[in-house]
Write a protein that holds these residues in place. Sequence first.
Motif, PDB file in Angstrom:
ATOM      1  N   PRO A 120       0.840  -1.207   0.000  1.00 22.99           N
ATOM      2  CA  PRO A 120       0.000   0.000   0.000  1.00 22.99           C
ATOM      3  C   PRO A 120       0.877   1.260   0.000  1.00 22.99           C
ATOM      4  N   ARG A 121       0.522   2.214  -0.887  1.00 27.55           N
ATOM      5  CA  ARG A 121       1.235   3.483  -0.947  1.00 27.55           C
ATOM      6  C   ARG A 121       0.192   4.612  -1.124  1.00 27.55           C
ATOM      7  N   GLY A 122       0.675   5.745  -1.609  1.00 28.06           N
ATOM      8  CA  GLY A 122      -0.154   6.932  -1.598  1.00 28.06           C
ATOM      9  C   GLY A 122      -1.237   7.024  -2.649  1.00 28.06           C
ATOM     10  N   SER A 123      -1.288   6.111  -3.630  1.00 24.39           N
ATOM     11  CA  SER A 123      -2.270   6.236  -4.714  1.00 24.39           C
ATOM     12  C   SER A 123      -3.648   5.697  -4.345  1.00 24.39           C
ATOM     13  N   THR A 124      -3.803   5.168  -3.138  1.00 21.88           N
ATOM     14  CA  THR A 124      -5.125   4.695  -2.700  1.00 21.88           C
ATOM     15  C   THR A 124      -5.510   5.377  -1.394  1.00 21.88           C
ATOM     16  N   GLY A 125      -6.796   5.640  -1.263  1.00 20.94           N
ATOM     17  CA  GLY A 125      -7.318   6.266  -0.059  1.00 20.94           C
ATOM     18  C   GLY A 125      -8.797   5.980   0.061  1.00 20.94           C
TER      19      GLY A 125
END
Length: 339
Positions: free
Chosen positions: A329-334
């Motif tokens: 998991p990184r910053g492109s999902t929220g």
Amino acid sequence: MHTPEPSTAGRPTSRDVARAAGVSQATVSLVLGDKWRGRVSERTAGTVRAAARELGYRPNLAARNLRLGRTRTALLVVPALTNEFFAHVYTGAAAVAADHGFGVVLYPSPDGVGPARDPFASAPAALDGVLASSMATDALEAFRGSDLPLVMLDSDPAGPGAAAHVNLDVAEGMRLVTAHLLALGHRRFLHLASAAPSWTFDVRAAALAHALRGAEVRTVHSPLTVAAAREIAEPALAAPGPRPTAVICDDDLLAAGVCKAARRLGLRVPEDLSVTGFDDMALATAVEPELTTVRLPAERFGRRGMEALLAVLAGEQPRSDVLPVELVPRGSTGPAPAV
């Protein structure tokens, strides 16, 4: 009977390797000739290989090949040379091959999806075996018709003609992605799927459809390039009706294209749109925000494939295998945006 090779000034011999490893020259010949299994312990074989590497010893392969009638060369067939994943597969395969006195020739299938033609006038005469990674359906007929041992990577385990299969758990990778997005509240999805007719992408699509049953899912297909993905994702995201809140991509290249399309449409990632990739290559951390993706152990994958091929060539039962994958998991999902 083992015949000692003559000493060559400035170049280590098998006698030097035997002395450094504390074994006989016969043992060195067995290990470096890949005939040690059942005769020499794994620990001793490792000691011999380490001594050979430290000394910079290279066996006289030309003479050995004449005796064995083998070229000690394997062919690695891949869909494309431009994809970083296959570079890592090659690195792993070549490392194992080198430990056993083998070389690896890298050969791309035309256009990534067409049949891989025999790259030599007579492949059986020039090769000992073939590794094929992530190939399109029926792309290897030229090799299946020969007597060459074939090990398939990232391919249908029920497919005919292969001596062994080594796969990645891509279905689990897609399940991890969908579970992650569902937990973030997403219920409307766009699947940007690869246009390549390959088993690995069929498995991903089936796993996604099963995991998202009951959710709203639309699928569009794209060639595996950033530019093509942007061109196809832009109208898909701008289409009439409720916009997807998450795009699930079959590859990091496709995900990068989606991020470019979102920016052109004035959408923020991940506030307005979450995006996921697949592979976890260098591109995943080169874009901003960095991609949530599925990490595939590409180098280990290549190593396992070459180990299986070498087992076949040694007359052993190869181990078919499925390697685990990992969600990163990184910053492109929220969280899904409020409707």
